[in-house]
Design an enzyme around this catalytic site. Structure first.
Site, mmCIF file in Angstrom:
data_model
loop_
_atom_site.group_PDB
_atom_site.id
_atom_site.type_symbol
_atom_site.label_atom_id
_atom_site.label_comp_id
_atom_site.label_asym_id
_atom_site.label_seq_id
_atom_site.Cartn_x
_atom_site.Cartn_y
_atom_site.Cartn_z
ATOM 1 N N ASP A 78 0.849 -1.184 0.000
ATOM 2 C CA ASP A 78 0.000 0.000 0.000
ATOM 3 C C ASP A 78 0.887 1.237 0.000
ATOM 4 O O ASP A 78 2.069 1.168 0.351
ATOM 5 C CB ASP A 78 -0.906 0.003 1.234
ATOM 6 C CG ASP A 78 -2.137 0.883 1.053
ATOM 7 O OD1 ASP A 78 -2.232 1.560 0.010
ATOM 8 O OD2 ASP A 78 -2.993 0.902 1.958
ATOM 9 N N GLU A 99 -1.611 22.072 9.399
ATOM 10 C CA GLU A 99 -2.265 21.013 8.645
ATOM 11 C C GLU A 99 -3.410 21.578 7.822
ATOM 12 O O GLU A 99 -3.727 22.770 7.898
ATOM 13 C CB GLU A 99 -2.775 19.933 9.617
ATOM 14 C CG GLU A 99 -1.678 19.017 10.154
ATOM 15 C CD GLU A 99 -1.304 17.920 9.171
ATOM 16 O OE1 GLU A 99 -1.787 17.949 8.016
ATOM 17 O OE2 GLU A 99 -0.538 17.021 9.553
#
Length: 514
Positions: free
Chosen positions: A177, A300
């Site tokens: 992944d 963020e």
């Protein structure tokens, strides 16, 4: 049928499909000042680079003043002779569409369709990403002097690699992944990694740690934009065990090339600019701001400087491999680039899910930049009967179920441009009553980086990352649609009267409702 953006006689769909790496992407944009800017004036990666780019093209939820603008490459980095830094490549929806060979209104459909054309990656033996090899076992190795990891603000916990794609493999199943995470530089050969809850590679790490083993990983930087877009899909669209590199293969109609890492049992992106090899160590944790004591992490996507995490997993670096004269790619944390990275896969996921359940109802979805591509979606619905008053709200429920981190959904009619916030607010003002058209679903899993999602904000919340989710139905009731018809103007092409003005919606066919 994929929409094609035309630039003179050039078919950008064909050009985009020829992109295999970051350098090809830059070459496509390099002669267009709207999309690419280069500077050889020396710049400091410590806060200065982000401070400059916030004015050039960061956009998103960055504190004003900011704007959307060109990507920017800095070729003279203070303290570093051989590395340039690129920021903002994906910080504009139109630019992302161009890099994928389509138009802004159709780019989410093109990404959704890539699932039907998914191609698994292939392994090659020679790779540009390994032209230069730096072994961490060398006495003079220090990742801090080798790569210019930027800080976004003077208060960041540490320098960060913000566009690092982790590649790891489930130690039990062998499934691989890729995911993007917040990576802080902690020492000469140590990085800390923040994993938001539910991330697949963190599940791999936990499995390895439970067995007392390290997890080999690579961090891949400077990539074909299609790889980053594909990597940002989440469950249930890409369930546990699904390799998102297949989506990039579908977008390019060519598989992503991998190569065996030099020092760990893992693969790397063969045409990456920079690869960091290493292992996530079992049972080792560090405070994110252990070297700075700032108390803050980095800005963020919601636009806030969140708290530094007190206990993060550690990656021990074993090697860094690069191309010659590598390009380090970064982003401004809360900028428009995050909206592209997270938002376009969000839109594609919602479109696939709603099209399957309610074919033909949803015309368009925009994962709004105010939510960083994660928290807010505007959905444009086509009502053809009174039943669609309920189907529109059902579509919003499907969207919330499809993308766990989505917090608010605004429903609008096809005469409202989902990409125009003024138009959306107009619909909310004139086609919505708070007591009948706002639906609240309390106590649902959300995202830990939203500071309102915590018991200190709302004592009824059981834990951080739990929230109330809201549907705002700003569509006209079907039986009253005639009363809500907008004033209609003559459909006239204005360009002959204003040849020096830019009308992108006329040039690329992205009119409202298309």
């Amino acid at each position: 049928m994929t929409a094609v953006d035309k630039c003179g006689d050039l078919d950008l769909t064909a050009q985009a499909r020829a992109i295999r790496d970051l350098r090809d992407a830059i070459a496509l944009l390099a002669n267009d000042s709207r999309d690419y800017l280069e500077s050889d004036l020396e710049i400091d990666p410590d806060a200065q680079l982000a401070g400059v780019y916030r004015h050039i093209g960061a956009g998103g939820t960055v504190a004003r003043p900011t704007r959307r603008g060109p990507a920017m490459r800095f070729t003279s980095i203070k303290g570093y002779d051989d590395v340039s830094v690129l920021v903002g490549l994906l910080a504009d929806r139109r630019r992302v569409a161009r890099l994928l060979g389509t138009t802004p209104a159709h780019v989410n459909r093109v990404i959704a369709d890539a699932f039907d054309d998914a191609l698994a990656p292939v392994v090659v033996h020679d790779a540009p990403a390994q032209e230069v090899v730096h072994l961490a076992s060398a006495p003079d190795f220090d990742i801090r002097t080798l790569l210019p990891a930027p800080t976004n603000t003077p208060h960041d916990a540490a320098p960060y690699f913000c566009m690092g794609l982790l590649l790891g493999t489930d130690p039990e199943t062998g499934h691989s992944d890729v995911t993007i995470h917040r990576i802080a530089v902690q020492g000469r050969d140590e990085l800390s990694i923040f994993f938001a809850p539910g991330r697949h590679i963190d599940a791999f790490r936990q499995k390895a740690e439970n067995a007392g083993q390290a997890l080999p990983i690579t961090i891949n930087m400077g990539l074909d934009p299609a790889i980053f877009i594909g990597a940002c899909f989440e469950a249930p669209t890409t369930p546990f065990g699904y390799d998102e590199l297949q989506v990039a293969g579908g977008l390019r109609r060519e598989p992503v090339e991998l190569v065996r890492a030099k020092t760990v049992q893992e693969h790397a992106i063969a045409r990456a600019e920079i690869v960091i090899e290493g292992e996530l160590l079992p049972g080792i944790r560090v405070a994110e701001d252990q070297n700075s004591g700032t108390g803050h992490a980095m800005p963020e996507f919601p636009g806030y400087n969140g708290p530094a995490h007190p206990s993060l997993p550690v990656m021990k670096v074993t090697a860094v491999t690069t191309r010659r004269h590598p390009i380090l790619e970064t982003l401004v944390g809360p900028g428009e680039e995050h909206t592209s990275l997270a938002g376009l896969p969000t839109e594609a996921s919602i479109l696939r899910a709603v099209d399957s359940a309610l074919p033909g109802l949803v015309a368009q979805v925009y994962a709004h930049t105010a939510g960083g591509g994660k928290f807010l979606a505007v959905m444009q619905v086509r009502k053809t009967s009174a039943l669609d008053d309920g189907n529109a709200r059902q579509a919003a429920i499907i969207a919330l179920a499809t993308y766990r981190e989505l917090k608010n959904v605004i429903l609008v009619d096809t005469d409202v441009d989902v990409f125009d916030s003024d138009d959306v607010l107009w619909a909310m003002t004139t086609r919505m009553q708070g007591n009948t058209d706002i639906i609240v679903v309390p106590g649902v899993a959300g995202h830990v980086l939203d500071p309102s999602q915590q018991p200190a904000y709302d004592p009824s919340l059981p834990a951080k990352g739990v929230t109330s989710k809201t549907i705002y139905d700003a569509t006209a009731p079907f039986h009253m649609r005639a009363e809500f018809a907008r004033a209609q103007f003559a459909d006239v092409d204005p360009r002959p009267w204003a040849p020096n003005l830019n009308f992108p919606y006329l040039e690329d066919g992205d009119g409202v409702g298309e």
